[in-house]
Scaffold this motif. Sequence first.
Motif, PDB file in Angstrom:
ATOM      1  N   LEU A  74       5.426  29.934  27.161  1.00 30.88           N
ATOM      2  CA  LEU A  74       4.622  29.794  25.663  1.00 30.88           C
ATOM      3  C   LEU A  74       5.394  30.735  24.570  1.00 30.88           C
ATOM      4  N   LYS A  75       5.396  32.524  24.381  1.00 34.76           N
ATOM      5  CA  LYS A  75       5.769  32.855  23.248  1.00 34.76           C
ATOM      6  C   LYS A  75       7.396  32.493  23.176  1.00 34.76           C
ATOM      7  N   LYS A  76       7.926  31.163  23.223  1.00 30.89           N
ATOM      8  CA  LYS A  76       8.923  30.619  23.614  1.00 30.89           C
ATOM      9  C   LYS A  76       9.035  29.136  22.672  1.00 30.89           C
ATOM     10  N   LEU A  77       8.261  28.477  23.339  1.00 32.07           N
ATOM     11  CA  LEU A  77       7.888  27.689  22.374  1.00 32.07           C
ATOM     12  C   LEU A  77       7.247  28.069  21.327  1.00 32.07           C
ATOM     13  N   ARG A  78       6.356  28.605  20.871  1.00 32.56           N
ATOM     14  CA  ARG A  78       5.982  29.097  19.669  1.00 32.56           C
ATOM     15  C   ARG A  78       7.209  29.635  18.561  1.00 32.56           C
ATOM     16  N   ALA A  79       8.376  29.788  19.727  1.00 29.57           N
ATOM     17  CA  ALA A  79       9.701  29.982  18.385  1.00 29.57           C
ATOM     18  C   ALA A  79       9.820  28.903  17.999  1.00 29.57           C
ATOM     19  N   ILE A  80      10.021  28.242  18.811  1.00 28.37           N
ATOM     20  CA  ILE A  80      10.917  26.735  18.699  1.00 28.37           C
ATOM     21  C   ILE A  80       9.731  26.456  17.335  1.00 28.37           C
ATOM     22  N   ALA A  81       9.057  26.679  17.270  1.00 23.89           N
ATOM     23  CA  ALA A  81       7.858  25.562  16.659  1.00 23.89           C
ATOM     24  C   ALA A  81       8.550  26.081  15.113  1.00 23.89           C
ATOM     25  N   LYS A  82       8.632  27.669  14.930  1.00 24.22           N
ATOM     26  CA  LYS A  82       8.962  28.663  13.723  1.00 24.22           C
ATOM     27  C   LYS A  82      10.260  28.063  13.122  1.00 24.22           C
ATOM     28  N   GLN A  83      11.389  27.166  14.321  1.00 23.13           N
ATOM     29  CA  GLN A  83      12.341  27.752  14.013  1.00 23.13           C
ATOM     30  C   GLN A  83      12.582  26.155  13.703  1.00 23.13           C
ATOM     31  N   PHE A  84      11.907  24.853  14.191  1.00 18.87           N
ATOM     32  CA  PHE A  84      12.227  23.482  13.515  1.00 18.87           C
ATOM     33  C   PHE A  84      11.339  23.300  12.706  1.00 18.87           C
ATOM     34  N   ASN A  85       9.878  24.283  12.295  1.00 10.99           N
ATOM     35  CA  ASN A  85       9.329  23.809  11.071  1.00 10.99           C
ATOM     36  C   ASN A  85       8.514  22.957  12.207  1.00 10.99           C
ATOM     37  N   CYS A  86       8.016  22.689  13.062  1.00 11.92           N
ATOM     38  CA  CYS A  86       7.540  21.820  13.856  1.00 11.92           C
ATOM     39  C   CYS A  86       6.229  21.755  14.665  1.00 11.92           C
ATOM     40  N   ALA A  87       5.139  21.139  14.856  1.00 14.40           N
ATOM     41  CA  ALA A  87       4.344  21.235  15.922  1.00 14.40           C
ATOM     42  C   ALA A  87       4.883  21.253  17.196  1.00 14.40           C
ATOM     43  N   VAL A  88       4.125  21.832  18.034  1.00 16.94           N
ATOM     44  CA  VAL A  88       4.819  21.621  19.614  1.00 16.94           C
ATOM     45  C   VAL A  88       3.011  21.765  20.345  1.00 16.94           C
ATOM     46  N   LEU A  89       2.922  20.468  20.864  1.00 19.93           N
ATOM     47  CA  LEU A  89       2.051  20.246  21.464  1.00 19.93           C
ATOM     48  C   LEU A  89       2.437  20.410  22.732  1.00 19.93           C
ATOM     49  N   GLY A  90       1.360  21.286  23.562  1.00 21.04           N
ATOM     50  CA  GLY A  90       1.901  21.516  24.746  1.00 21.04           C
ATOM     51  C   GLY A  90       0.853  20.980  26.238  1.00 21.04           C
ATOM     52  N   LEU A  91       1.148  20.472  27.288  1.00 19.38           N
ATOM     53  CA  LEU A  91       0.094  19.956  27.807  1.00 19.38           C
ATOM     54  C   LEU A  91      -0.106  20.630  28.747  1.00 19.38           C
ATOM     55  N   ALA A  92      -1.201  21.328  28.866  1.00 23.21           N
ATOM     56  CA  ALA A  92      -0.964  22.335  30.672  1.00 23.21           C
ATOM     57  C   ALA A  92      -1.955  22.315  31.031  1.00 23.21           C
ATOM     58  N   GLN A  93      -1.558  21.949  32.524  1.00 21.46           N
ATOM     59  CA  GLN A  93      -3.242  21.898  34.128  1.00 21.46           C
ATOM     60  C   GLN A  93      -4.718  23.141  33.348  1.00 21.46           C
ATOM     61  N   LEU A  94      -5.498  22.566  34.172  1.00 17.36           N
ATOM     62  CA  LEU A  94      -6.668  24.149  34.296  1.00 17.36           C
ATOM     63  C   LEU A  94      -6.783  24.262  35.559  1.00 17.36           C
ATOM     64  N   LYS A  95      -7.382  25.222  36.094  1.00 17.86           N
ATOM     65  CA  LYS A  95      -7.879  25.724  37.273  1.00 17.86           C
ATOM     66  C   LYS A  95      -9.002  24.923  37.148  1.00 17.86           C
ATOM     67  N   ARG A  96      -8.875  24.831  38.757  1.00 16.65           N
ATOM     68  CA  ARG A  96      -9.581  24.381  39.866  1.00 16.65           C
ATOM     69  C   ARG A  96     -11.504  24.107  39.298  1.00 16.65           C
ATOM     70  N   GLU A  97     -11.626  25.482  38.736  1.00 20.27           N
ATOM     71  CA  GLU A  97     -13.006  25.555  38.561  1.00 20.27           C
ATOM     72  C   GLU A  97     -13.391  25.227  38.307  1.00 20.27           C
ATOM     73  N   VAL A  98     -13.378  24.822  36.585  1.00 16.15           N
ATOM     74  CA  VAL A  98     -14.075  24.156  35.544  1.00 16.15           C
ATOM     75  C   VAL A  98     -14.565  22.391  36.747  1.00 16.15           C
ATOM     76  N   ASP A  99     -13.964  21.748  37.550  1.00 17.71           N
ATOM     77  CA  ASP A  99     -14.480  21.122  38.681  1.00 17.71           C
ATOM     78  C   ASP A  99     -16.289  21.808  39.295  1.00 17.71           C
ATOM     79  N   SER A 100     -15.875  22.922  39.088  1.00 17.85           N
ATOM     80  CA  SER A 100     -17.457  23.383  40.051  1.00 17.85           C
ATOM     81  C   SER A 100     -18.070  23.658  39.547  1.00 17.85           C
ATOM     82  N   ARG A 101     -18.000  23.388  38.217  1.00 17.85           N
ATOM     83  CA  ARG A 101     -18.577  24.365  36.864  1.00 17.85           C
ATOM     84  C   ARG A 101     -20.114  23.194  36.312  1.00 17.85           C
TER      85      ARG A 101
END
Length: 129
Positions: A74-101
């Motif tokens: 994540l730190k490296k992706l943020r550095a890429i966003a700064k270097q290229f002056n662009c947005a980085v949209l990172g999709l991510a998985q959530l923990k399964r506990e969300v389903d049980s709430r």
Amino acid sequence: MNIFQVDFESISTLVVKQAIDNPVITTSQIKGDLQDIQARCGSVSLVIVDYVQLIELMRRERGENRVQEIDSILKKLRAIAKQFNCAVLGLAQLKREVDSRSEKRPTKADFRESGGFEQEAAVILGLYP
């Protein structure tokens, strides 16, 4: 000029869609691919990573666990966003506990394998049914 005629020389924005479909990719490879795209097209506006947890580190540090690896990525992706002056949209998985709430709305703490999303992300969006 009527509606069906287009003066392509007057169009100043070039949109390039480049899919890099590699099941094992590193942030260094992403950076190299972006440098190639930037050399060909002049700039990069948006990078979409589907999904962050699939990115591998070039080398594993001794004793580093997956949570620490994701934080580093994540730190490296943020550095890429700064270097290229662009947005980085990172999709991510959530923990399964969300389903049980009873409240299905995801929170920042629900991201799988990392608290780094909270630290590195400028904006966090969560979709829920």
